[in-house]
Motif scaffolding. Sequence first.
Motif, PDB file in Angstrom:
ATOM      1  N   MET A 192       6.540   7.966   5.708  1.00  0.00           N
ATOM      2  CA  MET A 192       7.048   8.731   4.562  1.00  0.00           C
ATOM      3  C   MET A 192       6.105   9.877   4.233  1.00  0.00           C
ATOM      4  SD  MET A 192       9.930   8.140   3.321  1.00  0.00           S
ATOM      5  CE  MET A 192       9.875   8.856   1.685  1.00  0.00           C
ATOM      6  N   LEU A 227       3.190   5.456   5.776  1.00  0.00           N
ATOM      7  CA  LEU A 227       2.578   6.437   6.692  1.00  0.00           C
ATOM      8  C   LEU A 227       3.656   7.404   7.190  1.00  0.00           C
ATOM      9  CD1 LEU A 227      -0.202   6.936   8.051  1.00  0.00           C
ATOM     10  CD2 LEU A 227       0.635   5.644   9.993  1.00  0.00           C
ATOM     11  N   LEU A 237       0.614   4.911   1.315  1.00  0.00           N
ATOM     12  CA  LEU A 237      -0.137   6.003   1.929  1.00  0.00           C
ATOM     13  C   LEU A 237       0.531   7.354   1.678  1.00  0.00           C
ATOM     14  CD1 LEU A 237      -1.045   4.346   5.337  1.00  0.00           C
ATOM     15  CD2 LEU A 237      -2.409   4.477   3.276  1.00  0.00           C
ATOM     16  N   LEU A 246       2.455  -0.399   5.363  1.00  0.00           N
ATOM     17  CA  LEU A 246       1.543   0.566   5.971  1.00  0.00           C
ATOM     18  C   LEU A 246       2.311   1.621   6.749  1.00  0.00           C
ATOM     19  CD1 LEU A 246      -1.207  -1.793   7.385  1.00  0.00           C
ATOM     20  CD2 LEU A 246      -1.514  -0.056   5.654  1.00  0.00           C
ATOM     21  N   PHE A 247       3.267   1.168   7.565  1.00  0.00           N
ATOM     22  CA  PHE A 247       3.977   2.110   8.435  1.00  0.00           C
ATOM     23  C   PHE A 247       5.051   2.862   7.686  1.00  0.00           C
ATOM     24  CE2 PHE A 247       2.060  -0.904  11.248  1.00  0.00           C
ATOM     25  CZ  PHE A 247       1.458  -0.064  12.160  1.00  0.00           C
ATOM     26  N   ALA A 248       5.728   2.170   6.778  1.00  0.00           N
ATOM     27  CA  ALA A 248       6.774   2.846   6.022  1.00  0.00           C
ATOM     28  C   ALA A 248       6.185   4.026   5.264  1.00  0.00           C
ATOM     29  CB  ALA A 248       7.426   1.860   5.056  1.00  0.00           C
ATOM     30  N   ILE A 262       0.880  -1.160   0.000  1.00  0.00           N
ATOM     31  CA  ILE A 262       0.000   0.000   0.000  1.00  0.00           C
ATOM     32  C   ILE A 262       0.919   1.212   0.000  1.00  0.00           C
ATOM     33  CG2 ILE A 262      -0.222   0.432   2.484  1.00  0.00           C
ATOM     34  CD1 ILE A 262      -3.323   0.594   1.871  1.00  0.00           C
TER      35      ILE A 262
END
Lengths: 706, 327
Positions: free
Chosen positions: B127, B125, B68, B121-123, B66
């Motif tokens: 970024m 988010l 984001l 997801l976290f990478a 994903i």
Amino acid sequence: MVAETLTRLRYRYVPDHLVGEVLGRRWMDNVIPVFLLVAVIAFLTGSIPNFLAAGNLADTSRQIGEFGLVVIGMTVVMLAGGIDLSVGSNFALANITALALINVAKWSVTASVAATLGVAGLVGLMNGLLIGYLRLRAFLTTLVTLTLIRAIVTFLLQQYQVQIASSDVDSEAWDFIGTGSVAGVPLSFAVLLVTAIAGHVILTRLRVGWRIMAVGGSRRSAYNAGIPVRRTVCLSYVVSGLLTGLAGTLYAARLSGAGPDTGLGLELAVVTAAVLGGNSVGGGRGSIGKAIVGAVIVSLLTNGVVRLGLQNGASAMVVGIVLLLAIAIDVRWNKWRGKLQAKVYVSPAYLALPPVPPIDSRSSSPYAMNDRLHDVEIIGLGEIDGPEDVILDEDDNLYCSVRQGDIIRFLAPDHKRREVYAHVGGRPLGMAFDKDGGLVVCIAGMGLYRVDSSRGIQKMTAETNRSRFSIIDDSRMRLADDLDIAADGKVYFSEATIRYGFEEWVVDSVEGRGNGRIIRYDPATGTTRTVLRHLLFANGICMAHDNRSLLFAETWGCRVSRYWLEGPKKGATEIVIANLPGYPDNINRGSRGAYWVALAGTRTPTYDLAMTMPAFRRRMARRVAGDEWMFPNVNTGCVVRFDESGRILESLWDLKGRNHPAITSMREHRGHLYLGGVTNNRIGRIGIPDADPEWTGPASYWGDRR
Amino acid sequence: MFERISRASISQEKIVLLIAVLLFCVFSVSLKGFVSSGNLLTLLRSVSTLGILGIGMAFLVLGRGIDLAIVAIYSASAGWTLHLANGGVSIWLAMVLGYLLALTAGVLSGVLVAYVEIPALFATLGMAAFVFGFVRYALVPLYVVYMPASGASIAWIGGGFVFGVPVPILFFALIAVLGFLFLRFTKPGRFIYAIGDNFAAARISGAPVRPIIILQYAISATIAYLAGIITATAVSAMDTDVANSSMIYDIILVVVLGGIGLSGGRGGIRNVIVGTLLIGILLNGMTIMDIEYTLQNVIRSLILLIAIVIDSIINPRDEQIAQQGDI
């Protein structure tokens, strides 16, 4: 010689084994966050004047209080294996609900706060129903509820923003929530502390907390264990919603203002804080303490960025970088720690064994190899898997402990009929009959258990006193091995090693450090105490015939020692047989004042040499795959009979190694010797010509006392 | 088994298509001026940026990832291009620099996901926050950057017409066709499906999974930059604050609604087009009906919620093979 002495000293005093043990501890997760916290505080104190001034600190602590509550909620959700991104919107919703009820609807403070918590809790419940019961993906679902709630907040803002701003509240209680202090601690911070302590107790001590941890740790296993997974997941979101509502209420009381940017991007900062503190993304690993550390770091950082006068955007940049760093460290740390620990956990020590006595069949040594075990009578061939210990009762029934966690009984007189006497679980090893005919069993992985004569199973002990400075928790028993029972009923049993479980027992041989111990359990008082520590794989235990001392075998030390229980030498240990030609396992009484000891394997010059070269073995453990390691020879063993003074009377070998390659136990009974092996599929029976044909173990122990 | 799944995923696409057609019919009958060619072009044009970004996102979602950060890259890179041009840099150089910024951010996301192994997801988010924060802090001090006079030479990208059709629609079509060809006929395209289907299997089979992941993020960043330039030239300005809006959710909505499973490996460009059409019709209809913007947001969120509920029912997560920590 000097080099050898230096090696000996170096491996005696440098505690290599602690590195691997420290890496295995959960509190290691906190080291990096706490270090970061100290660094952040030091940096901000250095670069911002009056950063730690009282007034500023009070204000900061209120912000930390509100922020920390949300982080605790997020942590609970993360521990259960999810994530809650809706907290930012939910925070704004709680804020505007509280203000609308107090300022516009003129509700009482109690009613408003309760209603606000209810609204925020409902949002959590909605998340929980969707994610817990409908099993939607947490990230996307809470992303959507984030937009949904944000849209509702925007809608409410249009209705009430002006009215909120223009009205005034005259309520001491409301002011107290916003600006009050409890014993000098700002209320928000006090609420955070109380919540944190309660949360910690719930998570670590109560059933519901354990369930949350279990679901996050392994959802499938939790389900299989009967934990209501869906309800637990749902509950975690409700908790997050309620705590967010509480934080929103405190915020509302403190600032009395609602705007479109309330709580905007809060979820990002909250996730950052939770992960930065050391809570694992995806669940199972984390704590409230970690949440607090993370919350304080992020609060101070964002606060510091503003106070350093950095432009708009810098705060988002810093949070972004910190989030990426935190998760990168979390991911790499999890990956590396396991690998590193696997590499350094095995930490060999220096061990010089005395010279090997001759075992050549042509020598006159009492250990001289012979083929006396060639003609054993075979019992239960192929019907049992690994009879580590064998024992007979007064009625000549034969018992053995096998790999499947069973005690198998072969019925007298011919030992042809077999039955499962008791299923105890674990890996049952050493056995002994107590005064009342109960069978006491050492079970690897479980502890000391007793099977009474009506086959009921009771736990005797699974925990001893923890040594004061041990890093690994040595109060639990990982590898209870063999036991014997003193005349006064006290049970003495050995734990082979405190560093490895049964499935890895042989790895302990590579260490050659005293990892074993002897523990005493007193059934009269129910107390368990460690008696002797630092034994080289404590194994067989046997009460001396006069019950004044006990004999114990140290497998990697190739020796048998005596520990005095009473008399002038009480408490002292002395060596009885210093240099066995092999690795001793169980010791048992024999007739005519003799003892039997089983040698599971024979010493080899190579391995004896390797034991004096710890650096070599460490290199081996780090660089070579486990199945290629050099291990002691446990393919050829024998049974040795010795007397009270340690003089060797005879030894019985199986030269072809067909029936009894490695022998771990033997019992003398009515002129015969019964043999078992931990990797064998049979029990052997052989007549001993010069033994007392009437002698039995139970009679020797309890004959005159029953 | 395979047959059942493929039939199921087709049926979701069909359902969405059916709803879109139904809505179209209802609006045509009930709303005055809805069916006129002018309004239909406006409808398509209004969602073409969304559709283009949806295709960029689809490249990631198909590979079980994903992005984001796509909106942050979209607004920040285009905003910086305009800011540079405003400062006297030639428009073409500004565009090259802006694209380099987008590409760097995309590749960085890819490296974080592929090599540092941060969950996507976290990478992304992180970024997203970093790209927005960095650009606002260091490169573009303003919220809204306006188009300079020198930008007239590229104004056709967002504002031009070819045979009466707005250029953004043509770009949407072009990217859709290129994306379809790439995913269907090139090796990296097939690898993306393989990774989305079963990462471990793809890796063991020798697919260069890490470079492919970086390629995915580079593609999505490229598409994001193009979408950014289209928006910037269409409205002669770029609002960098759009990174903090709900736009990212709209993009995910378009992708998921069309029937691309978030568990990866299923769907294609066609699904994005179907999802985009439904959203376009819905937004256009609600605008004509004069529904308040906040309420539109609520309705959209509810539709997204229903979409992911349906997605999770049709493509249920397999608890047996779902990875621990896959949230």
